[in-house]
Design a protein around this motif. Structure first.
Motif, PDB file in Angstrom:
ATOM      1  N   ASP A 105       0.773  -0.984  -0.120  1.00  0.00           N
ATOM      2  CA  ASP A 105       0.159   0.024   0.223  1.00  0.00           C
ATOM      3  C   ASP A 105       0.675   1.525  -0.274  1.00  0.00           C
ATOM      4  O   ASP A 105       0.756   2.484  -0.683  1.00  0.00           O
ATOM      5  CB  ASP A 105      -1.146   0.451   1.034  1.00  0.00           C
ATOM      6  CG  ASP A 105      -2.705  -0.957   1.402  1.00  0.00           C
ATOM      7  OD1 ASP A 105      -2.740  -1.279  -0.040  1.00  0.00           O
ATOM      8  OD2 ASP A 105      -2.904  -1.614   1.972  1.00  0.00           O
ATOM      9  N   GLU A 106       2.240   1.124   0.606  1.00  0.00           N
ATOM     10  CA  GLU A 106       2.739   2.785   0.859  1.00  0.00           C
ATOM     11  C   GLU A 106       3.480   2.637  -0.094  1.00  0.00           C
ATOM     12  O   GLU A 106       4.174   3.292  -0.689  1.00  0.00           O
ATOM     13  CB  GLU A 106       3.299   2.506   2.201  1.00  0.00           C
ATOM     14  CG  GLU A 106       4.676   3.912   2.664  1.00  0.00           C
ATOM     15  CD  GLU A 106       4.686   3.906   3.853  1.00  0.00           C
ATOM     16  OE1 GLU A 106       5.332   4.594   4.184  1.00  0.00           O
ATOM     17  OE2 GLU A 106       5.031   2.160   4.882  1.00  0.00           O
ATOM     18  N   PHE A 107       4.582   1.418  -0.553  1.00  0.00           N
ATOM     19  CA  PHE A 107       5.785   1.758  -0.933  1.00  0.00           C
ATOM     20  C   PHE A 107       5.521   0.778  -2.412  1.00  0.00           C
ATOM     21  O   PHE A 107       6.252   2.029  -3.399  1.00  0.00           O
ATOM     22  CB  PHE A 107       6.756  -0.002  -0.729  1.00  0.00           C
ATOM     23  CG  PHE A 107       8.106   0.674  -1.250  1.00  0.00           C
ATOM     24  CD1 PHE A 107       9.140   1.440  -0.657  1.00  0.00           C
ATOM     25  CD2 PHE A 107       8.695  -0.066  -2.880  1.00  0.00           C
ATOM     26  CE1 PHE A 107      10.173   1.548  -0.963  1.00  0.00           C
ATOM     27  CE2 PHE A 107      10.465   0.093  -2.512  1.00  0.00           C
ATOM     28  CZ  PHE A 107      10.828   1.144  -1.893  1.00  0.00           C
ATOM     29  N   SER A 108       4.049   0.602  -3.060  1.00  0.00           N
ATOM     30  CA  SER A 108       4.106   0.566  -4.637  1.00  0.00           C
ATOM     31  C   SER A 108       3.708   2.257  -4.637  1.00  0.00           C
ATOM     32  O   SER A 108       4.200   2.682  -6.163  1.00  0.00           O
ATOM     33  CB  SER A 108       2.546   0.369  -4.683  1.00  0.00           C
ATOM     34  OG  SER A 108       1.275   0.988  -4.149  1.00  0.00           O
ATOM     35  N   ARG A 109       3.671   3.496  -4.151  1.00  0.00           N
ATOM     36  CA  ARG A 109       3.679   4.896  -4.789  1.00  0.00           C
ATOM     37  C   ARG A 109       5.261   4.909  -5.016  1.00  0.00           C
ATOM     38  O   ARG A 109       5.112   6.015  -5.956  1.00  0.00           O
ATOM     39  CB  ARG A 109       3.109   5.483  -3.598  1.00  0.00           C
ATOM     40  CG  ARG A 109       1.203   5.255  -3.756  1.00  0.00           C
ATOM     41  CD  ARG A 109       0.926   6.208  -2.899  1.00  0.00           C
ATOM     42  NE  ARG A 109       0.529   6.212  -1.315  1.00  0.00           N
ATOM     43  CZ  ARG A 109       0.407   5.428  -0.288  1.00  0.00           C
ATOM     44  NH1 ARG A 109      -0.168   4.786  -0.482  1.00  0.00           N
ATOM     45  NH2 ARG A 109       1.002   5.846   0.916  1.00  0.00           N
ATOM     46  N   ILE A 110       5.586   4.643  -3.907  1.00  0.00           N
ATOM     47  CA  ILE A 110       7.100   4.773  -4.184  1.00  0.00           C
ATOM     48  C   ILE A 110       7.567   4.785  -5.285  1.00  0.00           C
ATOM     49  O   ILE A 110       8.650   5.081  -6.408  1.00  0.00           O
ATOM     50  CB  ILE A 110       7.928   4.690  -3.035  1.00  0.00           C
ATOM     51  CG1 ILE A 110       7.842   5.607  -1.371  1.00  0.00           C
ATOM     52  CG2 ILE A 110       9.679   4.901  -3.463  1.00  0.00           C
ATOM     53  CD1 ILE A 110       8.682   5.111  -0.273  1.00  0.00           C
ATOM     54  N   LEU A 111       7.688   3.285  -5.634  1.00  0.00           N
ATOM     55  CA  LEU A 111       7.796   1.987  -7.018  1.00  0.00           C
ATOM     56  C   LEU A 111       7.596   3.496  -8.320  1.00  0.00           C
ATOM     57  O   LEU A 111       8.177   3.235  -9.098  1.00  0.00           O
ATOM     58  CB  LEU A 111       7.338   0.887  -6.817  1.00  0.00           C
ATOM     59  CG  LEU A 111       7.706  -0.500  -6.332  1.00  0.00           C
ATOM     60  CD1 LEU A 111       6.846  -1.142  -6.081  1.00  0.00           C
ATOM     61  CD2 LEU A 111       9.603  -0.037  -6.266  1.00  0.00           C
ATOM     62  N   SER A 112       6.144   3.208  -8.120  1.00  0.00           N
ATOM     63  CA  SER A 112       5.298   4.284  -9.473  1.00  0.00           C
ATOM     64  C   SER A 112       6.215   5.867  -9.148  1.00  0.00           C
ATOM     65  O   SER A 112       6.585   6.350 -10.121  1.00  0.00           O
ATOM     66  CB  SER A 112       3.560   4.950  -9.185  1.00  0.00           C
ATOM     67  OG  SER A 112       3.548   5.877  -9.843  1.00  0.00           O
ATOM     68  N   GLN A 113       6.157   6.433  -8.619  1.00  0.00           N
ATOM     69  CA  GLN A 113       7.788   8.077  -8.434  1.00  0.00           C
ATOM     70  C   GLN A 113       8.897   7.538  -8.754  1.00  0.00           C
ATOM     71  O   GLN A 113       9.528   8.450 -10.080  1.00  0.00           O
ATOM     72  CB  GLN A 113       7.184   8.460  -6.872  1.00  0.00           C
ATOM     73  CG  GLN A 113       5.955   8.950  -6.363  1.00  0.00           C
ATOM     74  CD  GLN A 113       6.229   8.823  -5.131  1.00  0.00           C
ATOM     75  OE1 GLN A 113       7.756   9.137  -4.252  1.00  0.00           O
ATOM     76  NE2 GLN A 113       5.406  10.074  -4.809  1.00  0.00           N
ATOM     77  N   GLN A 114       9.333   6.720  -8.299  1.00  0.00           N
ATOM     78  CA  GLN A 114      10.835   6.283  -9.294  1.00  0.00           C
ATOM     79  C   GLN A 114      10.450   5.801 -10.718  1.00  0.00           C
ATOM     80  O   GLN A 114      11.275   5.528 -11.463  1.00  0.00           O
ATOM     81  CB  GLN A 114      11.273   5.314  -8.415  1.00  0.00           C
ATOM     82  CG  GLN A 114      11.409   6.071  -6.893  1.00  0.00           C
ATOM     83  CD  GLN A 114      12.379   6.946  -6.966  1.00  0.00           C
ATOM     84  OE1 GLN A 114      11.315   8.195  -6.382  1.00  0.00           O
ATOM     85  NE2 GLN A 114      13.533   7.223  -7.075  1.00  0.00           N
ATOM     86  N   ILE A 115       9.725   5.310 -11.309  1.00  0.00           N
ATOM     87  CA  ILE A 115       9.464   4.415 -12.511  1.00  0.00           C
ATOM     88  C   ILE A 115       9.313   5.609 -13.256  1.00  0.00           C
ATOM     89  O   ILE A 115       9.612   5.674 -13.881  1.00  0.00           O
ATOM     90  CB  ILE A 115       8.189   3.230 -12.741  1.00  0.00           C
ATOM     91  CG1 ILE A 115       8.462   2.096 -11.763  1.00  0.00           C
ATOM     92  CG2 ILE A 115       8.286   3.375 -14.012  1.00  0.00           C
ATOM     93  CD1 ILE A 115       7.567   1.102 -11.453  1.00  0.00           C
ATOM     94  N   ASP A 116       8.748   7.031 -13.109  1.00  0.00           N
ATOM     95  CA  ASP A 116       8.377   8.025 -13.643  1.00  0.00           C
ATOM     96  C   ASP A 116       9.318   8.563 -13.648  1.00  0.00           C
ATOM     97  O   ASP A 116      10.075   8.831 -14.947  1.00  0.00           O
ATOM     98  CB  ASP A 116       7.205   8.627 -12.902  1.00  0.00           C
ATOM     99  CG  ASP A 116       6.917   9.806 -13.950  1.00  0.00           C
ATOM    100  OD1 ASP A 116       6.788   9.745 -15.312  1.00  0.00           O
ATOM    101  OD2 ASP A 116       7.579  10.678 -13.328  1.00  0.00           O
ATOM    102  N   PHE A 117      10.702   8.967 -12.573  1.00  0.00           N
ATOM    103  CA  PHE A 117      11.576   9.558 -12.624  1.00  0.00           C
ATOM    104  C   PHE A 117      12.685   8.873 -13.691  1.00  0.00           C
ATOM    105  O   PHE A 117      13.595   9.913 -13.987  1.00  0.00           O
ATOM    106  CB  PHE A 117      12.011   9.524 -11.119  1.00  0.00           C
ATOM    107  CG  PHE A 117      13.284  10.364 -11.328  1.00  0.00           C
ATOM    108  CD1 PHE A 117      13.408  11.980 -11.590  1.00  0.00           C
ATOM    109  CD2 PHE A 117      14.703   9.130 -11.230  1.00  0.00           C
ATOM    110  CE1 PHE A 117      14.854  12.277 -11.376  1.00  0.00           C
ATOM    111  CE2 PHE A 117      15.692   9.985 -11.190  1.00  0.00           C
ATOM    112  CZ  PHE A 117      15.742  11.622 -11.412  1.00  0.00           C
ATOM    113  N   TYR A 118      12.334   7.588 -13.112  1.00  0.00           N
ATOM    114  CA  TYR A 118      14.098   6.854 -14.382  1.00  0.00           C
ATOM    115  C   TYR A 118      13.595   6.717 -15.209  1.00  0.00           C
ATOM    116  O   TYR A 118      14.758   6.787 -16.087  1.00  0.00           O
ATOM    117  CB  TYR A 118      14.507   5.613 -13.580  1.00  0.00           C
ATOM    118  CG  TYR A 118      15.277   5.713 -12.668  1.00  0.00           C
ATOM    119  CD1 TYR A 118      16.696   6.121 -12.868  1.00  0.00           C
ATOM    120  CD2 TYR A 118      14.349   5.581 -11.363  1.00  0.00           C
ATOM    121  CE1 TYR A 118      17.284   6.398 -11.262  1.00  0.00           C
ATOM    122  CE2 TYR A 118      15.826   6.096  -9.407  1.00  0.00           C
ATOM    123  CZ  TYR A 118      17.206   6.286  -9.865  1.00  0.00           C
ATOM    124  OH  TYR A 118      17.917   6.581  -8.388  1.00  0.00           O
ATOM    125  N   SER A 119      12.315   6.592 -15.663  1.00  0.00           N
ATOM    126  CA  SER A 119      12.156   6.370 -17.412  1.00  0.00           C
ATOM    127  C   SER A 119      11.425   8.116 -18.227  1.00  0.00           C
ATOM    128  O   SER A 119      12.373   8.225 -19.289  1.00  0.00           O
ATOM    129  CB  SER A 119      10.508   5.743 -17.598  1.00  0.00           C
ATOM    130  OG  SER A 119      10.776   4.505 -16.605  1.00  0.00           O
TER     131      SER A 119
END
Length: 220
Positions: A105-119
């Motif tokens: 619930d919490e870390f999936s949002r961080i994954l989303s943010q970092q995916i967007d940043f590195y992509s």
């Protein structure tokens, strides 16, 4: 978008994951988790058509992502390194006993943010270039995923092409807005120049008429 899917797992137990598109990457990732050889720290990549599954395992914690093969190796592994550090910092020793999806619930949002940043963010690659080539990436061996999973039939990766185009569409829209703005300013400048030219012509005509012999009133 260069990176399309990511997860964090302890062994084969997925603790958090996120996907940017409709895909069966999650099912393939789970098979990869079960097939990773040995228990030592490792950095691996598995190819599937034009997609690559990159895996980083450190101290029993595995971070995996699926990326387009055009992303190369540096950015995906920098992403995995970043995600691993954030996950350990956030949860510490809790990862050793956490149940499946305990941090999702919490870390999936961080994954989303970092995916967007590195992509999408050019700074992601600039930062990694400043750090230099990551040593762990140089020795990564890319294997075909069908061989790793030991299946006779060809394993198809199903990706919603419309969703995978979101990143390109976003960048296109930004470029279109910039182009539209530049065209608008150019039209404003042209309109202003046309008005000035028209005023000059009117002035010249009036000056000629007023000084001509046909307008006696102008001679008074």
């Amino acid at each position: 978008m260069a990176i399309l899917y990511a997860l964090v797992a302890r062994g084969s137990v997925v603790l958090a994951e996120f996907s940017t598109t409709s895909t069966n990457a999650s099912a393939i990732a789970r098979q990869i988790l079960e097939k990773i050889p040995g228990n030592d720290d490792s950095n691996l990549s598995y190819s599937q058509d034009r997609f690559i599954f990159h895996v980083k395992r450190t101290d029993g914690l595995t971070v995996l992502c699926m990326a387009d093969d055009s992303a190369g190796r540096r950015i995906p592994f920098a992403f995995l390194e970043d995600v691993h550090g954030r996950f350990v910092k956030s949860y510490g020793r809790a990862v050793l006993t956490a149940s499946a999806y305990a941090m999702n619930d919490e870390f999936s949002r961080i994954l989303s943010q970092q995916i967007d940043f590195y992509s999408n963010d050019p700074n992601a690659d600039r930062i990694n270039r400043l750090k230099g080539e990551m040593s762990q990436v140089r020795n990564v061996m890319v294997e075909n995923i069908d061989k790793v999973l030991e299946r006779g039939d060809r394993l198809e990766l199903l990706v919603d092409k419309t969703e995978t185009m979101q990143g390109n569409t976003f960048r296109f829209r930004k470029q279109a807005r910039r182009y539209k703005s530049s065209v608008w300013w150019r039209n404003v400048k042209l309109s202003f120049a046309a008005i000035v030219l028209l005023l000059i012509i009117i002035y010249v005509v009036l000056a000629f008429v007023c000084h001509g012999a046909t307008l006696p009133s102008c001679r008074k």
